[in-house]
Write an enzyme that holds these catalytic residues in place. Structure first.
Site, PDB file in Angstrom:
ATOM      1  N   SER A  48      -6.513 -12.979  -6.961  1.00 13.57           N
ATOM      2  CA  SER A  48      -5.199 -12.368  -7.114  1.00 13.57           C
ATOM      3  C   SER A  48      -5.259 -11.061  -7.907  1.00 13.57           C
ATOM      4  CB  SER A  48      -4.250 -13.386  -7.756  1.00 13.57           C
ATOM      5  OG  SER A  48      -2.920 -12.939  -7.719  1.00 13.57           O
ATOM      6  N   LYS A  89      -7.228 -14.245  -2.566  1.00 15.95           N
ATOM      7  CA  LYS A  89      -5.804 -14.575  -2.692  1.00 15.95           C
ATOM      8  C   LYS A  89      -5.010 -13.265  -2.720  1.00 15.95           C
ATOM      9  CE  LYS A  89      -1.839 -15.842  -4.310  1.00 15.95           C
ATOM     10  NZ  LYS A  89      -0.787 -14.901  -4.745  1.00 15.95           N
ATOM     11  N   ASP A 108     -12.047   1.184  -4.282  1.00 17.27           N
ATOM     12  CA  ASP A 108     -11.555   2.164  -3.306  1.00 17.27           C
ATOM     13  C   ASP A 108     -11.577   3.584  -3.866  1.00 17.27           C
ATOM     14  OD1 ASP A 108     -11.199   0.175  -1.499  1.00 17.27           O
ATOM     15  OD2 ASP A 108      -9.029   0.353  -1.335  1.00 17.27           O
TER      16      ASP A 108
END
Length: 438
Positions: free
Chosen positions: A299, A324, A310
């Protein structure tokens, strides 16, 4: 300094995942889907309701039947949507404070059993040997199959000082394990830090709470102060971090980014379409970062790892994360109960959905442990040979005197933790490379 107060939306922490507080069922009131009632299906529901009331072997109240129906309706959607009665809703709110009673494990459901997402650091569950990925099949003598998650959690919490025996199925182990754990008050310290070696800091986040961002900033400030005012590299340890407050995850990622998208969410409702952007100032001044993750990183942990990956701000090292990638919204009801409903998926800055996929590390590490070698063994070198040829260009080096020196706390930590040792080694290499290109 960056602070979580910059973010308008604060999403609170649940049993496994991050979710937001809504304003009740009124959020759905104006949606077209809610205006058409399925009359035929409701007629069938009414008939079954009446049949249970009249013919079930024991008397059941209307309130009980309706609660069972609501729970079944939500549990059939996905493992994270659920109904919470007044007591469960209160426990949820207590849990976000970082102090609650229980065993110290973050859990979800899988195939009707309770699955351990991760044990929380320094809790009875971790000390008893519970591991991420364990499936709990019995709580004392009660089978977990067909229990809903809230019922299982209620049994596990219990009174501090009392014991509970978990029967666990674990990958790679032939027969079920029985672990007896003593319940305790769980006080979760979300941020821990220390110096690994001169100039290299270590920051562990155990879960994401309301004040995690400011605790991270404070810890980094203390690390810099202890290392002459700056850091040459940082290990950010998110292993076995089950997630928590989305706003805190955004704040932590922002602390190491200077600009750009951190994460965005997308769902059917307009209020589930959100995006969060970084603000200027990197608290470690672009020093190299290695983020450690594993299968227990879920999460909010995946939000941080995904954002830094990224933006090419950090090297992600370890094993694939939990996967998740959905957002749960808490809708308080008028009778002091609440509904936890999956309302969106979240996406990394490049548009990746982590749901059921997880974060793939840049460098994958096998699950290895260190074994200490005999300190008395010293391998031979050319200089140890009798009548060895001298170097010729410099004075002969004197034999090195090796003293029995006690390891520093940080060095001991890295020497006992394979993944951390590899992360520290990589940071040193990145520093060397950076120095050569400047």
């Amino acid at each position: 300094m960056k602070s979580s107060s910059r973010f308008i939306l604060i999403l609170a922490m649940g049993l496994v995942l991050g979710f937001s507080f809504g304003m009740g069922s009124s959020v759905l009131a104006d949606r077209p889907e809610s205006k058409t009632l399925p009359l035929e299906e409701l007629r069938t529901f009414s008939e079954i309701f009446g049949k249970i009331k009249g013919d079930y072997v024991e008397e059941v109240t209307d309130e009980q039947l309706l609660e069972y129906a609501i729970r079944g309706m939500l549990s059939g959607l996905d493992p994270h949507s659920a109904y919470m009665n007044e007591e469960e809703f209160h426990e949820l709110q207590v849990g976000t404070s970082g102090e609650f009673g229980g065993l110290g494990i973050e859990v979800g459901m899988e195939d009707g059993f309770v699955k351990v997402v991760s044990p929380i650091d320094d809790t009875p569950a971790q000390q008893a040997g519970v591991k991420a990925g364990d499936l709990v099949i019995r709580l004392d003598e009660a089978p977990v199959k067909e229990m809903d998650l809230s019922e299982a959690v209620k049994i596990m919490r219990g009174k501090p000082g009392t014991d509970i025996t978990l029967t666990i199925v674990r990958d790679g182990v032939d027969k079920p394990l029985k672990l007896t754990i003593t319940r305790d008050i769980i006080k979760v310290k979300s941020v821990k830090s220390r110096t690994l070696e001169d100039g290299y800091g270590y920051l562990r986040i155990t879960n994401f709470q309301n004040h995690t961002t400011e605790h991270v900033e404070r810890a980094v400030s203390e690390l810099k102060k202890a290392n002459g005012g700056s850091l040459r590299g940082l290990v950010l340890d998110l292993r076995n971090n089950p997630g928590g407050v989305l706003g805190a995850a955004v704040g932590v990622a922002d602390a190491f980014l200077e600009k750009g998208l951190v994460v965005y969410t997308d769902g059917r409702a307009s209020d589930s379409k959100l995006s969060f952007n970084a603000t200027p100032e990197d608290v470690v001044k672009r020093a190299p970062i290695v983020v450690l993750i594993n299968s227990g990183s879920a999460s909010a942990s995946e939000i941080v790892a995904g954002a830094l990956q990224d933006h090419k701000r950090a090297v992600i090292m370890g094993t694939p994360s939990f996967g998740k990638g959905s957002v749960q919204t808490i809708f308080p009801m008028s009778n002091s109960t609440a509904v936890k409903l999956t309302t969106a998926r979240y996406y990394t800055p490049s548009g990746r959905s982590i749901q059921a996929e997880g974060i793939e590390p840049d460098i994958t590490l096998d699950a290895l442990t260190f074994t200490k070698v005999d300190d008395e063994f010293v391998p031979l070198k050319e200089a140890d040979l009798n009548h060895h040829l001298s170097n010729g260009s410099q004075e002969e080096a004197q034999p090195e005197v090796i003293e029995d020196e006690k390891l520093e706390e940080g060095e001991s930590l890295a020497s006992q933790d394979y993944a951390l040792h590899e992360a520290l080694t990589l940071l040193k290499g990145l520093n060397i490379l950076q120095a050569r290109t400047e």
